[in-house]
Design a protein around this motif. Structure first.
Motif, PDB file in Angstrom:
ATOM      1  N   LYS A 454       4.935  -5.620  -5.310  1.00 21.40           N
ATOM      2  CA  LYS A 454       3.952  -4.622  -5.762  1.00 21.40           C
ATOM      3  C   LYS A 454       2.705  -5.286  -6.333  1.00 21.40           C
ATOM      4  O   LYS A 454       1.570  -4.911  -6.016  1.00 21.40           O
ATOM      5  CB  LYS A 454       4.599  -3.705  -6.810  1.00 21.40           C
ATOM      6  N   SER A 455       2.925  -6.321  -7.160  1.00 21.50           N
ATOM      7  CA  SER A 455       1.799  -6.984  -7.821  1.00 21.50           C
ATOM      8  C   SER A 455       0.944  -7.785  -6.852  1.00 21.50           C
ATOM      9  O   SER A 455      -0.263  -7.918  -7.058  1.00 21.50           O
ATOM     10  CB  SER A 455       2.321  -7.920  -8.922  1.00 21.50           C
ATOM     11  N   ARG A 459      -1.305  -4.528  -5.318  1.00 18.88           N
ATOM     12  CA  ARG A 459      -2.322  -4.640  -6.377  1.00 18.88           C
ATOM     13  C   ARG A 459      -3.476  -5.542  -5.936  1.00 18.88           C
ATOM     14  O   ARG A 459      -4.643  -5.199  -6.138  1.00 18.88           O
ATOM     15  CB  ARG A 459      -1.673  -5.181  -7.648  1.00 18.88           C
ATOM     16  N   ASN A 493      -6.990   3.581  -7.727  1.00 20.15           N
ATOM     17  CA  ASN A 493      -5.727   3.556  -8.457  1.00 20.15           C
ATOM     18  C   ASN A 493      -4.879   4.780  -8.121  1.00 20.15           C
ATOM     19  O   ASN A 493      -3.670   4.671  -7.879  1.00 20.15           O
ATOM     20  CB  ASN A 493      -5.999   3.491  -9.959  1.00 20.15           C
ATOM     21  N   TYR A 496      -3.505   4.424  -4.507  1.00 14.19           N
ATOM     22  CA  TYR A 496      -2.457   3.416  -4.340  1.00 14.19           C
ATOM     23  C   TYR A 496      -1.143   3.837  -5.006  1.00 14.19           C
ATOM     24  O   TYR A 496      -0.064   3.614  -4.450  1.00 14.19           O
ATOM     25  CB  TYR A 496      -2.915   2.065  -4.893  1.00 14.19           C
TER      26      TYR A 496
END
Length: 599
Positions: A454-455, A459, A493, A496
């Motif tokens: 995820k990061s 992101r 944001n 996502y």
């Protein structure tokens, strides 16, 4: 967690790196530094003469290569000595002296590239015929000349170079405001205890099990950034305007085109990344829904993003256990690979534990012609085990590359730099998951992978999209204000994270605190490297020796091809969307495994 940190001289010798492999004594270090400066003076004798003959070109490149080999050793040694104890005045002085010498050599050799560019293609072809030894430097010459259309006259290059320090002002201003001047309020946890916030403490606080503390900290932290929103906007606008100046001066169509061309990457690679991630939003939204379920909350907020989904389990792993785990996890890479890893452990290539004054974090470094070194601050956590294999991946990439390539051709580009390190992490993940001793341990391992994915994939791609959108806005003459930047970031944001996440209004100001937005389109490479690593690890685990051989060929190739072509050697084709799509499938499978554990 350990108590008081030991002083450097109190650390067990076996847990420190053996820098004597570079220099047995510091008289040899001093001699190499002086020799490099002497060679730099010899290089200057060729100023204005390189294009005159093949012999001149060959001689100056030989001298420059000698200086680079010496710099690799004396600078590498000094910066690692400095990092093992930053309070040591002797090594501070050595590091400063090494840095000064390094810059002096580069300054005296700065005329080489413009003069190499001045040689016509026909003349260069004749040079290769008359001095066959020049072929050794052909790749280096090609890389310099690849950017020929974007290199200006000597005078203009000097003008742009002189403006370089001024162009760092936005980033310097960001760092000073963020790290030195910005002060955060204290908040209280659910028991009324005071918690002092800072940039360094924000994420650890957001990982706290205390949800009331997380909420208060989140609102106070971003509230402070919002107070300075116009200053952050002015700094970022200055960064983007600097890029516009440079990209226009170098005759590029956009800031993004200029940035990726430096790494010899087609802009379409990033376009495919963003497109594939958008098509994979359903998997990110599935992750958000799973996080909401496992945390047991009615509403999932942005202050619930960092806390572990596995609340009642933790792992402590000693360094000796970590070494054993790494060898087992990396077994699929074969006996030769494992043999080199064992050398690293047995011959003190690694500085393992934290001591007073030691540099924080972790890295792989070294000196060409010796072997790689790794700096760790190992503290017995699962994350530390992943850090160990990550840095070992970097070191193995360097080891193979330097054993096969000259110093010119061994230095792989940033675009592929995170592939080997992340491949090791993915192999470790699969080993730990497949050998977990309990449901809780397996869930803990999967949670680590999901958070990394995820990061990194989502992101970092979101960051890249923000950077692309805002640079395009400025190039089209649209003002970059606090309001316009916050609107772009907030909408991204929401897109996502999806409908299951409450996008709290404070998250609109997260862009203010991201230093990577001053790194000139760096972040997408984290995502492409992660996708490539997932693909390579899958091939290694399913195809065996044939995939390992291809992967090792990639590791040995240094920078002998453009980055996308290098990855094709390992079976990853980023001219297609397949690597991103395959990585998203692995993410989806991990999500399904986690769901089944808690069904």
């Amino acid at each position: 967690m350990q108590g008081k940190l030991p002083k450097r001289n109190e650390v067990e010798k076996a847990l420190t790196w053996r820098l004597e492999d570079i220099y047995e004594n510091e008289d040899l270090w001093e001699a190499d530094l002086k020799e490099a400066l002497s060679i730099a003076d010899k290089i200057t004798e060729f100023n204005g003469k390189i294009a005159d003959s093949a012999k001149n070109l060959l001689e100056v490149l030989k001298l420059y290569e000698q200086s680079e080999l010496l710099i690799s050793k004396f600078y590498g040694y000094a910066h690692m000595r400095h990092d093992e104890d930053t309070a040591n005045s002797k090594y501070n002085g050595m590091n400063q002296k090494a840095t000064s010498a390094y810059l002096t050599v580069n300054e005296k050799a700065s005329f080489i590239e413009p003069e190499v560019l001045s040689i016509s293609d026909e003349a260069l072809a004749d040079f290769y015929k008359s001095e066959p030894e020049l072929k050794k430097y052909e790749l280096k010459i090609k890389e310099v000349r690849r950017l020929k259309d974007h290199i200006l006259s000597k005078e203009l290059e000097q003008l742009i170079a002189s403006a370089g320090e001024m162009g760092r002002t936005p980033y310097n201003g960001f760092n000073m405001l963020s790290d030195a001047d910005l002060k955060f309020p204290s908040v209280t946890d659910s028991e009324g205890k005071e918690v002092v916030l800072s940039n360094g403490r924000f994420v650890p606080v957001q990982m706290s099990k205390d949800r009331e503390l997380r909420k208060k900290a989140f609102e106070a932290f971003y509230g402070r950034y919002e107070e300075f929103k116009n200053t952050w906007a002015a700094l970022y606008d200055g960064e983007v305007k600097t890029r516009i100046f440079n990209s226009k001066a170098r005759k590029y169509n956009s800031n993004f085109e200029a940035a990726v061309d430096e790494n010899d990457v087609d802009p379409a690679v990033c376009d495919r990344l963003i497109d594939s991630i958008h098509k994979g939003f359903d998997k990110m939204h599935k992750y958000v829904a799973l996080r909401k379920k496992l945390l047991g909350v009615d509403e999932l907020h942005m202050y619930d993003v960092y806390v572990s989904m596995i609340s009642d389990f933790d792992m402590e792993v000693s360094y000796e256990e970590a070494k054993e785990l790494s060898l087992k996890a990396l077994t699929p890479l074969g006996d030769e690979y494992l043999g080199i890893v064992k050398q690293a452990y047995e011959n003190r290539w690694i500085d393992v534990v934290e001591n007073e004054g030691k540099r924080s974090g972790a890295y792989s470094s070294g000196a060409y012609g010796v072997h790689p070194y790794m700096l760790l601050n190992y503290n017995n956590t699962l994350e530390d085990v992943f850090t160990l294999v990550h840095e070992m991946g970097h070191s193995m990439h360097t080891w193979y590359s330097e054993h096969e390539q000259s110093i010119w051709n061994a230095d792989y580009k940033i675009f592929v730099a995170e592939v080997a390190s992340t491949t090791n992490e993915v192999l470790l993940y699969h080993y730990l998951k497949d050998n977990a001793k309990s449901k809780e341990e397996k869930a803990y391992i999967i949670n680590h992978f999901l958070e990394s994915f995820k990061s990194t994939m989502y992101r970092q791609t979101m960051f890249e999209e923000f950077e692309r959108k805002t640079n395009t806005m400025a190039e089209n003459g649209e003002p970059l204000t606090a309001e316009s930047l916050s609107e772009v970031y907030y909408n991204l944001n929401k897109e996502y994270f999806g409908k299951e996440m409450v996008s709290d209004p404070q998250i609109a100001y997260e862009w203010c605190r991201i230093p990577h937005f001053y790194y000139n389109f760096y972040v997408y490479q984290y995502a492409t490297s992660f996708a490539a690593a997932v693909s390579i690890a899958h091939k290694i685990l399913t195809e065996g020796e044939s995939a390992v051989n291809k992967y090792k060929e990639f590791l040995k190739s240094g920078c002998t091809k453009d980055p996308v072509s290098l990855l094709k050697i390992a079976g990853v084709d980023l001219t297609t969307a397949a690597p991103i799509e395959d990585a998203l499938k692995v993410f989806d499978e991990a999500l399904s495994e986690m769901e089944e554990l808690f069904a």
